[in-house]
Design an enzyme around this catalytic site. Structure first.
Site, PDB file in Angstrom:
ATOM      1  N   TYR A 145       0.826  -1.197   0.000  1.00  0.00           N
ATOM      2  CA  TYR A 145       0.000   0.000   0.000  1.00  0.00           C
ATOM      3  C   TYR A 145       0.867   1.256   0.000  1.00  0.00           C
ATOM      4  O   TYR A 145       1.340   1.714   1.036  1.00  0.00           O
ATOM      5  CB  TYR A 145      -0.936   0.016   1.202  1.00  0.00           C
ATOM      6  CG  TYR A 145      -1.857  -1.176   1.307  1.00  0.00           C
ATOM      7  CD1 TYR A 145      -2.168  -1.965   0.200  1.00  0.00           C
ATOM      8  CD2 TYR A 145      -2.427  -1.534   2.527  1.00  0.00           C
ATOM      9  CE1 TYR A 145      -3.008  -3.062   0.301  1.00  0.00           C
ATOM     10  CE2 TYR A 145      -3.278  -2.620   2.638  1.00  0.00           C
ATOM     11  CZ  TYR A 145      -3.559  -3.380   1.531  1.00  0.00           C
ATOM     12  OH  TYR A 145      -4.393  -4.469   1.631  1.00  0.00           O
ATOM     13  N   HIS A 177       0.152 -12.276   1.389  1.00  0.00           N
ATOM     14  CA  HIS A 177      -0.619 -11.335   0.588  1.00  0.00           C
ATOM     15  C   HIS A 177      -0.621 -11.711  -0.900  1.00  0.00           C
ATOM     16  O   HIS A 177       0.419 -11.712  -1.546  1.00  0.00           O
ATOM     17  CB  HIS A 177      -0.005  -9.936   0.757  1.00  0.00           C
ATOM     18  CG  HIS A 177      -0.894  -8.816   0.350  1.00  0.00           C
ATOM     19  ND1 HIS A 177      -0.458  -7.516   0.234  1.00  0.00           N
ATOM     20  CD2 HIS A 177      -2.222  -8.785   0.022  1.00  0.00           C
ATOM     21  CE1 HIS A 177      -1.460  -6.740  -0.116  1.00  0.00           C
ATOM     22  NE2 HIS A 177      -2.537  -7.487  -0.268  1.00  0.00           N
TER      23      HIS A 177
END
Length: 311
Positions: free
Chosen positions: A48, A130
């Site tokens: 992110y 992830h």
């Protein structure tokens, strides 16, 4: 799993400049608003904003206690081969770093160490593998054992996987000893395809964090529009969302209100994780989740074939 999960969490992708830049002051005010709304689970990732979300979240939570923090492994941030430039992903950031996929045991340990440095913390509560869509075998064979060792050593309290699909997480649930799954977009008002995963999680005691409950935008307003899974919403889904919105309206409920309430009806789902880029978004969501939704709404949606029955 020796960890209790709250019903609502804060998703840190938007304050990592998802799509558009978020000013430092706005990012801090957004986290503050989440805290003031009673949110005590915060989720982030190196992905992110090339670490921006982790740095901002760590700074905003500094000095506070009584919260849970989740981050992720699988993408290492390394010097950009082509030199400084703008991020080539969906985050509005510039810099000298790029993402390098790495689901090896060494990569997992390095990723967590580097995340802790950005966060300014000695440990995190939850570590998630992830998006290992193209690396599932390696993630199960190497990343998971490394996280299991970190859990045994007390570096993390719970471990799991976070993905936008349900099939690979199902393998993790069946083949490993993970504690939690973060499932994005696959158990929503528009898409209940993740039910086989949720039912298996319920059977095995694996807790589920539901993310992407607005399917990236189409369910975020009472008049359906925008994106579905980060691309323009196709006409047939817009029409389905409009039908759902019409039924919601008859029961005094808006589409985003129902979208927030629906996933928690499944016994495996403990937590809704909502991203936000402004304090106003946080407060609006908190107002919605504080209101009950009549059972008659769900019964009508199920009767019209627009919703799978709750488990």
């Amino acid at each position: 799993m020796a960890i209790d999960l709250p019903r609502h969490g804060f998703g840190g992708a938007p304050i990592g400049n998802l799509y558009d830049e978020v000013a430092e002051e706005q990012a801090r005010a957004t986290v503050d608003a989440a805290w003031d709304s009673g949110v005590r689970l915060y989720d982030t990732a190196p992905h992110y904003g090339l670490g921006l979300s982790e740095r901002r979240l760590g700074a905003a939570l500094a000095g506070r206690s009584g919260y849970l923090l989740s981050t992720k492994v699988g993408r290492l941030l390394r010097p950009k081969a082509s030199g400084p430039g703008h991020d080539d992903d969906i985050f509005d950031v510039s810099g000298e770093l790029e993402r390098v996929w790495d689901f090896s045991a060494a990569g997992v340990r390095a990723s967590l160490d580097e995340s802790l440095e950005r966060l300014g913390l000695p440990s995190v509560d939850i570590a998630l593998i992830h998006d290992p869509d193209n690396h599932v075998d390696q993630a199960i064979g190497e990343a998971y054992p490394a996280l299991a060792e970190l859990r045994a050593d007390g570096r993390v309290r719970a471990i799991g996987v976070g993905m936008n699909q349900w099939q690979a997480p199902l393998r993790f649930v069946q083949e490993t000893g993970i504690d939690v799954v973060m499932l994005a977009g696959r158990y929503t008002l528009l898409d209940q395809s993740g039910l086989p995963l949720l039912d298996e999680c319920a059977k095995r005691g694996v807790k589920v964090l539901a993310a992407g409950v607005f399917n990236s935008g189409i369910l975020a307003t009472h008049e359906p529009s925008g994106t579905y899974d980060y691309v323009p919403a196709p006409p047939h889904l817009l029409e389905r969302a409009r039908r759902i919105a019409g039924i919601c309206e008859r029961h005094g409920v808006t589409l985003p209100h129902a979208a927030l309430a629906f996933p928690l009806r499944h016994e495996a789902i403990t937590t809704i994780v909502l991203g936000a880029r402004t304090p106003e978004e946080v407060r609006r969501n908190a107002d919605l989740w504080s209101r009950p939704v009549p059972e008659e709404l769900w019964a009508e949606l199920e009767g019209e074939g627009l919703l799978a029955a709750a488990r």
